[in-house]
Design an enzyme around this catalytic site. Sequence first.
Site: not given
Lengths: 342, 456
Positions: B190, B259
């Site tokens: 990322e 998450h």
Amino acid sequence: MAVAAKRKPKSRPDEPVEAEVSAEKLLDLYRAMLLIRRFEEKAGQMYGMGLIGGFCHLYIGEEAVVTGAMAAVEPGDTVITAYRDHGHMLACGMDPKGVMAELTGRRTGYSHGKGGSMHMFSREKNFFGGHGIVGACVPLGTGLGFAHHYRDNKRVSLTFFGDGAMNQGQVYESFNMAALWKLPVVYIIENNRYGMGTSIARSSASPNLFGRAAPFGIPGHQIDGMNVLAVIAAVQEAVEYARSGKGPYVLEMLTYRYRGHSMSDPAKYRSKDEVSRMRQEHDPIDQVRKRLIDGGLADENRLKEIDNAVKAQITEAADFAQQSPEPDPSELWTDVYGEVSA
Amino acid sequence: MVDILMPALSPTMTEGKLAKWHKQVGDAIKAGDVLAEIETDKATMEFEAVDEGTLSEILVPEGSEHIAVNAPIARIAGEGEPAKPAAAKPVAPQPAANPAAPPPAPKAPPQAASAPLAPRLAAESEWTGPSTTLTVRDALRDAMAEEMRRDGDVFLIGEEVAEYQGAYKVSQGLLAEFGARRVIDTPISEHAFAGLGVGAAMAGLRPIVEFMTWNFAMQAVDQLVNSAAKTRYMSGGQMSCPIVFRGPNGAAARVAAQHSQDYASWYAHVPGLKVIAPYTAADHKGLLKAAIRDPNPVIFLENEILYGASFPVPSDPDYIVPIGRARIVRPGEHVTITAYSRMVEVAERAADALAGEGISAEVIDLRTLRPLDIETIVDSVKKTNRLVSVEEGWAFAGIGAEIAAQIMEHAFDWLDAPPARVAGKDVPMPYAANLEHLALPQPDDIVAAAKAVGYR
């Protein structure tokens, strides 16, 4: 492993492969390096007088790296670097007046006084900054290479960063993608031996920095970054490789900064002998000067003319940077967002 | 004759010690020569000459302490100037003006802490043309496909966007239509693929960077904030960074703390970014198209639970929803409820329940969080005199906190009660179904808050 045919990676510089240049070109290189040296000395002086604030990372000692690299590229190739960046701006052809005026935080500076030492750009000269976070310019430079690849425009991204950045994870993420997609990026590690005050030996499990790209199949070498002709030869080879579509290339330039990391530097992490030995025995400008004189390519008078012309240019830049007005207060609110075009 | 002044090693230095002279009176001085060593409590610096000539006079002997910054310490005679020393004149240590002292504040027009109310955008006309029913997932895909057809510089990059067709199937079919050059699978990196996108945007391309979820963008936040958001400003307007970062944000279902997080207030904090969090499929499509065409970095926050929800979407491929405008979902009289993304649905259910008790709630879908359409909220509060903000994220320094502050700045006299915040509970998201339910705002929480601000 893909390695350019002409050399093999070694942990020490090879016998220098030097570019062959004309006397006139050698004088140009001398002038270009001297411009950076004198600019930085003046910036250091103005910092000392309180005319420049914040951080100010001087490139003194490392001039051959960017000067040689810029002598090996073509118009349209892009350049990006970290925060020791004044030399890169001058080598890209940016106006010393505008660079110095940015250092003094004036409206005539390249970023209208809103960027400072570490944040200047020139679209016209294809200079994409000037980035203050260690390692961040590596994915950005890889992105410039991605854009060249996407457009198939045969341009190369020269991405400069220091030995300190080599311990940031994003550098390896970038190497991986650049190699995977064969992006035209030449990564230039300016290894001046110290990440701030921490030597390579104390920060890197493997001192061979360029070799860390080898597992990705990226060829590379160590180069004597104090020898501008060696730099030119190496960058020419790397740029040609990247431009031909073979992918990225890594060059580790062994260089040295004479001054502190920034202006306030304890100077306790290395010996004075080490610094003075580098200055006396390896200075990149003295080396070219000696070649010019010893080779009968220029006499003292010619060099004195160049010295004086450079000095006048720097004096002009310093005067401009001090006389220019500060940014208008309204500038505080501009350039945050671009206008949406209809 | 040039005076050499005591240098400052840092902006905060006011005085220092002249530790050593490297040159003596009569020595020739060239630019770059080390003249002296200066020490402070934290640093030592070799001080180099910039001017050339002959050192004609040393005004401060070595070993002197407390030498004020900018006090003359030596003189250099230029070429041809006589190098005659003037009468010795020791310089007494004296306090110098701090060279870094800020200049007097310029007389700028006074600014409120928050941005002034922006000029109102023209009213958005109701869509009356033909519509089709689409899921949010397909609306996002159509938006990207239409913009990629329109502009060859637009491309999609991220994890699993190409061959896998998107981890949540948002990019289904794009690889087949646009090929691997423009729909690009990345490694799980990322930090660098976000930075690569920013670099490509600086070079003039228009990347759409997909994060599989916004939780993973935490790896890349430096590139979003320091590189994407600030470059235009730091370059004095020379550089531009037209890029969209998008992906699902907030809680999905039973995926626990790492998450399940709403990043709206994190990114809305940053000048230079635009932040969008739509609810309906039409807004997802119209706002994503606007984001792709925008010359600024845009944070586009989606929600996994909404991907499968269907809504009518205008069929016109040029249907665009302008960034920066809220939408009144249902008009009401007694209380204003603001929400964004999936919380709009929760707020509507609360409004239904409130209606059953005779309380008429006006529900506002914020749609864009930066720039925030505070005008629409202010107008509503001037009518209802009461405000409840709803968000999935934590209350502390959240979107509701910002709205409450701005309402007090702009509509204090219209408020009949302190604004109330309904937010995610101040804990990491738990896994157990009952605890997760408790952690997230529910219609009952909103109903209770609406009654509280109405003193009922």
